[in-house]
Write a protein that holds these residues in place. Structure first.
Motif, short mmCIF file in Angstrom:
data_model
loop_
_atom_site.label_atom_id
_atom_site.label_comp_id
_atom_site.label_asym_id
_atom_site.label_seq_id
_atom_site.Cartn_x
_atom_site.Cartn_y
_atom_site.Cartn_z
N PRO A 240 0.90 -1.26 -0.14
CA PRO A 240 0.01 0.02 0.18
C PRO A 240 0.82 1.17 -0.05
N ASN A 241 2.06 1.26 -0.60
CA ASN A 241 3.02 2.39 -0.63
C ASN A 241 3.06 3.04 -1.98
N GLN A 242 3.43 4.58 -1.87
CA GLN A 242 3.79 5.12 -3.13
C GLN A 242 5.11 5.31 -3.34
N ARG A 243 5.47 5.13 -4.55
CA ARG A 243 6.95 5.33 -4.87
C ARG A 243 7.07 6.17 -5.95
N PHE A 244 8.28 6.81 -6.36
CA PHE A 244 8.55 7.63 -7.26
C PHE A 244 9.88 7.14 -8.04
N ARG A 245 9.50 6.83 -9.29
CA ARG A 245 10.51 6.39 -10.12
C ARG A 245 11.15 7.51 -11.23
N ILE A 246 12.40 7.29 -10.93
CA ILE A 246 13.09 8.26 -11.87
C ILE A 246 14.02 7.49 -12.89
N ASP A 247 14.00 7.78 -14.23
CA ASP A 247 15.00 7.14 -15.18
C ASP A 247 15.71 8.26 -15.87
N THR A 248 17.01 8.27 -15.43
CA THR A 248 17.92 9.43 -16.06
C THR A 248 18.84 8.76 -16.96
N SER A 249 19.53 9.63 -17.66
CA SER A 249 20.74 9.02 -18.71
C SER A 249 21.85 8.25 -17.92
N ALA A 250 21.99 8.48 -16.55
CA ALA A 250 23.05 7.87 -15.98
C ALA A 250 22.62 6.66 -15.26
N GLN A 251 20.99 6.52 -14.80
CA GLN A 251 20.71 5.40 -14.56
C GLN A 251 19.13 5.22 -14.59
N THR A 252 18.53 4.05 -14.85
CA THR A 252 17.10 3.92 -14.92
C THR A 252 16.55 3.21 -13.70
N ASN A 253 15.37 3.07 -13.54
CA ASN A 253 14.77 2.49 -12.46
C ASN A 253 15.11 2.83 -10.94
N GLN A 254 15.36 3.98 -10.87
CA GLN A 254 15.56 4.76 -9.54
C GLN A 254 14.24 4.68 -8.74
N VAL A 255 14.08 4.06 -7.93
CA VAL A 255 12.76 3.93 -7.10
C VAL A 255 12.81 4.22 -5.68
N LYS A 256 12.05 5.32 -5.27
CA LYS A 256 12.43 6.01 -4.19
C LYS A 256 11.07 6.16 -3.40
N ASN A 257 11.40 6.06 -2.12
CA ASN A 257 10.08 6.22 -1.28
C ASN A 257 9.27 7.72 -1.24
N ALA A 258 7.90 7.52 -1.56
CA ALA A 258 7.30 8.73 -1.68
C ALA A 258 6.11 8.69 -0.70
N GLY A 259 6.06 7.73 0.41
CA GLY A 259 5.09 7.65 1.17
C GLY A 259 4.43 6.38 1.52
N ASN A 260 4.62 5.64 2.55
CA ASN A 260 4.15 4.51 2.84
C ASN A 260 2.39 4.46 3.52
N GLY A 261 1.82 3.37 3.06
CA GLY A 261 0.51 3.09 3.62
C GLY A 261 -0.47 3.97 2.92
N VAL A 262 -0.38 4.48 1.95
CA VAL A 262 -1.47 5.67 1.45
C VAL A 262 -2.14 5.04 0.64
N PHE A 263 -2.19 3.70 0.08
CA PHE A 263 -3.31 3.27 -0.88
C PHE A 263 -4.21 2.38 0.31
N ASN A 264 -4.96 3.17 0.86
CA ASN A 264 -5.78 2.84 2.17
C ASN A 264 -7.27 3.63 1.92
N ASP A 265 -7.90 3.89 0.83
CA ASP A 265 -9.21 4.35 0.68
C ASP A 265 -9.42 5.67 1.45
N ALA A 266 -8.35 6.33 1.83
CA ALA A 266 -8.40 7.82 2.36
C ALA A 266 -7.71 8.90 1.49
N TRP A 267 -8.31 10.07 1.61
CA TRP A 267 -7.31 11.06 1.01
C TRP A 267 -6.18 11.43 1.66
N HIS A 268 -4.96 11.77 0.76
CA HIS A 268 -3.69 11.96 1.25
C HIS A 268 -3.19 13.23 0.24
N CYS A 269 -2.66 14.21 0.74
CA CYS A 269 -2.05 15.35 -0.05
C CYS A 269 -0.23 14.48 -0.23
#
Length: 615
Positions: A240-269
């Motif tokens: 249930p976590n959100q991640r942010f993926r960045i693909d650059t010329s130097a490295q692809t598939n850089q997946v970073k934490n953008a917030g845990n537990g937010v796929f939970n049927d509730a509003w989040h900013c």
């Protein structure tokens, strides 16, 4: 209290703010002015050109006092400068509205900043300017709901598929995505670098998400611009976590934490900023989640920005989305925090609407008799804000008149004061009344009764600090009008209640100050008369403070030592007779009755004396 004391200082200030400067506007043809307080006490920095959400409802706004579609609303800041705004929602039937207002500066750690909302002019045409509201680094702003338009005017979205529907959101409308690949595509048009969605670094993405806990697959994409190089927000596999993926010329598939537990049927900013190898993610304005990434030459691409799935419809998202924004600026933590509080309805508070028509009576009255002594008892919502710990105590008595059970007590040297919201707009006359008694402490020379950003009105010691006597003093500062005027030396005694009046004529810039005790039955001649020089006069007054200076730029705090009570502001210029009527009020009438309830100023009579700036 049953003792009889001299009529507290009724201190009448007739001031007209803003006369004839090009940037100042009072909208004299508009009947109502509503005060919107900006509560940024939690802010860590001043925010320039910040879009503030003003939410209106039946609880804080009378929709019958505005046009049915909101076309007559206008906004100014505290200096009278007209502000750009955009109406996202105006539903007079449901009595709900959401309006974005571009505020030149939201002060840090402030709870007393404000803007004014004018309304009540059926002849006024719509004056929205959405593109200007979103001119500060925003390259795409999609409020969503019934419209997929980009409020910056650059990148309107197009719905692809049948699984996108309109629902109520956090702010106005939002969109529900069924998880079938339906999506909103914002075209990345070739509008030049200054208007592009194709930034390869220094970006901010923010949005509201109410994600279903039951997604149609893993790694579902919420918002994506994800050819390589590129970026996307995605679910963390089946978690249930959100991640942010960045693909650059130097490295692809850089997946970073953008917030845990937010796929939970509730509003989040949700928010993400990227700049020079550092990513910061935010959930509901919590502390930043900081990660590094391999920047290379960046992540710029010309792909469409897709909301609800990949641009091609893959990895679809199920749930609600609202208020998607993209900037080519890496916003600060204070900005992201304020965005959340603004959109959640925590930054701007509507505190009361004022009828500006003649005869409307007091704008604000502070008798200090309520459970909260800072309450404006008129019901207009102009509650004062205390600084430095003003005490509210039983006042000393000696004389002819009746006060209430509590008065504001100000300790000399304690920098204690009451900040008063803007009770008069640019170009309007107003009258201030209060009860004052100077204590025996004459140290420091100057002690302030009332101050603003342009003047201070004070007790001035004229001899020994133990002789119990001084004089009334008025200082003006700035705009070619600086200077001082004083009343008779020794004419202002300590440990005495006085009637004090200070009034300002907006047309002639004439100021007159009165000082008399309770032993004289008629209003005496003014002890200070001054015409404020310069074409501006005092037209740029934008702040008022009782009991201390610190606003005028002339001296330091110069705090009052003694008591101030029964403070009132009126929406007009009180005549000599009206001032005298206040002074001669029946001593058996207790506070907190106002001029109108005393019968001294019937609305019809007040209407004859209220004078406005001419259009």
């Amino acid at each position: 209290m049953n003792g009889r004391i001299r009529l507290c200082a009724s201190f009448v200030l007739a001031l007209a703010a803003v006369c004839s400067i090009a940037t100042a506007e009072s909208y004299p043809a508009w009947t109502y002015r509503t005060h919107v307080r900006l509560q940024n006490a939690a802010g860590g920095e001043n925010l320039a050109d910040f879009p503030v959400l003003v939410k209106l409802s039946a609880a804080n706004f009378d929709f019958a006092k505005a046009s049915a579609n909101g076309s007559d609303i206008r906004f100014t800041d505290r200096f009278g400068t007209s502000l750009s705004y955009e109406i996202e929602r105006w539903d007079s039937g449901a009595q709900q509205a959401a309006v974005w207002v571009k505020v030149p500066q939201v002060d840090k750690t402030s709870a007393v900043n404000y803007v004014n909302l004018y309304h009540g002019n059926a002849a006024a045409a719509d004056a929205q300017s959405p593109a200007d509201v979103w001119s500060n680094g925003y390259k795409g702003v999609w409020h969503l709901g019934s419209s997929t338009a980009d409020s910056t005017g650059r990148h309107d979205g197009t719905i692809t598929g049948t699984g996108v529907s309109t629902v109520d959101g956090v702010i106005g409308g939002a969109n529900y995505f069924a998880g079938d690949g339906s999506r909103i595509l914002a075209r990345s048009l070739d509008l030049g670098a200054a208007s592009s969605l194709d930034a390869g670094d220094n970006i901010t993405l923010s949005y509201w998400m109410n994600a279903s806990s039951s997604q149609p697959g893993t790694y579902t994409r919420t918002i994506a611009k994800n050819v390589t190089p590129g970026w996307e927000t995605q679910r963390d596999n089946a978690n249930p976590n959100q991640r942010f993926r960045i693909d650059t010329s130097a490295q692809t598939n850089q997946v970073k934490n953008a917030g845990n537990g937010v796929f939970n049927d509730a509003w989040h900013c949700m928010g993400v900023t990227l700049a020079a190898g550092t990513m910061k993610a935010y959930v509901d304005a919590g502390s930043a989640i900081t990660s590094g990434y391999n920047h290379g030459t960046g992540f710029a691409n010309t792909s469409n920005l897709s909301i609800g799935a990949n641009p091609g419809g893959g990895a679809p998202y199920r749930g609600l989305l609202d208020e998607v924004r993209f900037s080519d600026v890496a916003r600060s933590e204070a900005w992201m925090n304020a965005e959340y509080r603004s959109q959640a309805g925590l930054l701007a508070g509507v505190t009361g609407s004022l009828d500006r028509s003649a005869g409307a009576g007091p704008l604000a009255s502070y008798t200090h008799e309520q459970a909260d002594p800072l309450t404006d008892v008129t019901g207009h919502g102009f509650d004062a804000v205390s600084g430095g710990g003003v005490a509210f105590v039983t006042p000393p008595s000696a004389g002819q008149f009746v006060l209430g059970d509590r008065a504001g007590q100000y300790a000399r040297g304690g920098n204690q004061y009451l900040n008063v919201p803007q009770v008069a707009g640019a170009g309007e006359d107003f009258t201030f009344t209060a009860a004052i008694r100077k204590n025996a402490d004459e140290t420091g020379g100057h002690q302030t009764i009332l101050s603003s950003n342009r003047f201070r009105f004070q007790f001035n010691n004229t001899g020994l600090t133990t002789d119990g006597a001084g004089q009334l003093r008025l200082d003006i500062n700035g705009a070619g009008a600086s200077g001082s005027n004083v009343g008779p030396a020794g004419g202002f005694l300590t440990e005495e209640w006085y009637f004090v009046a200070l009034r300002y004529d907006a047309d002639t810039h004439l100021m007159e100050a009165f000082l008399q005790d309770g032993d004289v039955a008629q209003l005496q001649a003014p002890v200070i008369t001054r015409t404020v020089s310069g074409t501006l006069g005092l037209d740029d007054i934008n702040a008022l403070r009782v009991g201390s200076d610190g606003l005028s730029g002339i001296g330091s705090g110069d705090t009052w030592g003694g008591w101030i009570d029964n403070v009132q502001f009126f929406n007009g210029y009180l005549s000599n007779q009206e001032i005298e009527n206040v002074f001669l009020a029946d001593s058996t009438v207790p506070e907190p009755l106002t001029l109108l309830t005393l019968g001294l100023l019937a609305p019809a009579a007040l209407g004859r004396y209220v004078r406005r700036r001419r259009a």
